[in-house]
Motif scaffolding. Structure first.
Motif, PDB file in Angstrom:
ATOM      1  N   HIS A 181     -55.049 -41.641   6.655  1.00 58.17           N
ATOM      2  CA  HIS A 181     -54.067 -40.789   7.334  1.00 58.17           C
ATOM      3  C   HIS A 181     -54.225 -40.968   8.844  1.00 58.17           C
ATOM      4  O   HIS A 181     -55.325 -40.855   9.378  1.00 58.17           O
ATOM      5  N   GLU A 184     -51.602 -36.745  13.902  1.00 59.07           N
ATOM      6  CA  GLU A 184     -50.320 -36.253  14.400  1.00 59.07           C
ATOM      7  C   GLU A 184     -50.321 -36.206  15.922  1.00 59.07           C
ATOM      8  O   GLU A 184     -51.372 -36.155  16.567  1.00 59.07           O
ATOM      9  N   GLU A 187     -48.761 -31.099  20.454  1.00 61.84           N
ATOM     10  CA  GLU A 187     -47.643 -30.233  20.807  1.00 61.84           C
ATOM     11  C   GLU A 187     -47.531 -30.064  22.326  1.00 61.84           C
ATOM     12  O   GLU A 187     -48.517 -30.227  23.061  1.00 61.84           O
ATOM     13  N   HIS A 192     -42.419 -30.841  20.389  1.00 62.28           N
ATOM     14  CA  HIS A 192     -43.336 -30.941  19.258  1.00 62.28           C
ATOM     15  C   HIS A 192     -43.869 -32.365  19.150  1.00 62.28           C
ATOM     16  O   HIS A 192     -43.189 -33.331  19.487  1.00 62.28           O
ATOM     17  N   TRP A 195     -44.950 -36.740  13.671  1.00 58.52           N
ATOM     18  CA  TRP A 195     -45.580 -36.598  12.352  1.00 58.52           C
ATOM     19  C   TRP A 195     -46.505 -37.774  12.061  1.00 58.52           C
ATOM     20  O   TRP A 195     -46.251 -38.904  12.434  1.00 58.52           O
ATOM     21  N   GLN A 196     -47.597 -37.485  11.348  1.00 57.03           N
ATOM     22  CA  GLN A 196     -48.586 -38.510  11.034  1.00 57.03           C
ATOM     23  C   GLN A 196     -48.180 -39.318   9.806  1.00 57.03           C
ATOM     24  O   GLN A 196     -47.317 -38.922   9.045  1.00 57.03           O
ATOM     25  N   ARG A 197     -48.853 -40.461   9.618  1.00 61.13           N
ATOM     26  CA  ARG A 197     -48.484 -41.396   8.546  1.00 61.13           C
ATOM     27  C   ARG A 197     -49.596 -41.538   7.517  1.00 61.13           C
ATOM     28  O   ARG A 197     -50.783 -41.497   7.851  1.00 61.13           O
ATOM     29  N   GLY A 204     -44.848 -40.999  13.978  1.00 61.91           N
ATOM     30  CA  GLY A 204     -43.609 -40.332  14.331  1.00 61.91           C
ATOM     31  C   GLY A 204     -43.515 -40.042  15.820  1.00 61.91           C
ATOM     32  O   GLY A 204     -44.520 -39.803  16.491  1.00 61.91           O
ATOM     33  N   ALA A 214     -47.440 -39.687  17.263  1.00 65.74           N
ATOM     34  CA  ALA A 214     -48.456 -39.800  16.222  1.00 65.74           C
ATOM     35  C   ALA A 214     -49.000 -41.231  16.168  1.00 65.74           C
ATOM     36  O   ALA A 214     -48.329 -42.185  16.569  1.00 65.74           O
TER      37      ALA A 214
END
Length: 240
Positions: A181, A184, A187, A192, A195-197, A204, A214
């Protein structure tokens, strides 16, 4: 002769006998948005009625690193941190004839082997400054054994009546050569993080303004680039 009563908290009679509104009692008259990373000039003379300004300053978010994995192995990088934020109420008398406005760019996306770039600072003159987010780094080497990496620290607070640093980027981990993983994005006050992968690809992108990107993830021979950070913004409220 008719008589009129007025509230002297808001009105005054000038030397010429005219009834006028006291400067500074009109309230909010305009809002200026500076959304594109660049340097601008604010001229006080353009607003002869100006009593004070309230500025909101959001710095750019950090860009994230890319990732490259050997066959049968996996790499997951941490996320970049979000940009800092500052705000300040400034009396017109404290402003110079001109004030420089800087909107910080988002940090550059890193390549498969190069760190992401730091976000740019945003500012309103020397009176209000927010610091850009830190870029995500290439820290995980290709492999198939369990490992984890700390996230990316956020920037310190800048200058303002209220000033705060951006949120940290998330850490990354690998379970084996096929599972892991990325981290992320951090903020920001006005945005914001990305998103993480858990699959191969760049992390993201942030939403809004100043979010960190991310981290990227690559597996089984993949090579991917990182993601750029979110750009900053400066908002100026004009009160008469």
């Amino acid at each position: 002769m008719a008589a009129v009563c007025v509230d002297d908290s808001y009105f005054e009679v000038g030397d010429d006998g005219r009834l006028t509104l006291i400067p500074g009692q009109e309230g909010l008259r305009d809002v200026l948005y500076f959304k594109t990373p660049d340097t601008y000039t604010f001229k006080k003379a353009d607003y002869p009625w100006l009593a004070r300004v309230f500025v909101m300053v959001q710095a750019g978010g950090g860009g994230a690193a890319g990732a490259r994995a050997n066959a049968g192995q996996l790499v997951a990088q941490p996320g970049a941190s979000g940009g800092g934020y500052a705000e300040r109420l400034i009396e017109a008398s404290a402003l110079g004839a001109t004030e420089s406005i800087v909107v910080g760019a988002g940090g550059d996306a890193g390549t498969a082997t190069i760190d992401g770039g730091a976000g740019g600072n945003s500012s309103f003159g020397g009176l209000c400054t927010a610091l850009g987010g830190n870029g995500g780094q290439v820290v995980m080497a290709s492999g198939s054994t369990p490992v984890c990496h700390t996230g990316t620290s956020g920037p310190l607070a800048g200058v303002g009546d209220l000033a705060q640093g951006g949120g940290p980027g998330g850490g990354s981990f690998r379970i084996n050569g096929n599972e892991g993983h990325s981290g992320e994005g951090g903020e920001s006050r006005l945005g914001h993080g990305g998103w993480q992968r858990a699959t191969s690809g760049g992390g993201g992108a942030g939403r809004g303004y100043g979010g960190g990107a991310a981290g990227a993830l690559a597996r089984d021979g993949d090579s991917v680039n990182g993601t750029a950070g979110g750009q900053g913004i400066v908002i100026v409220y004009l009160y008469g």
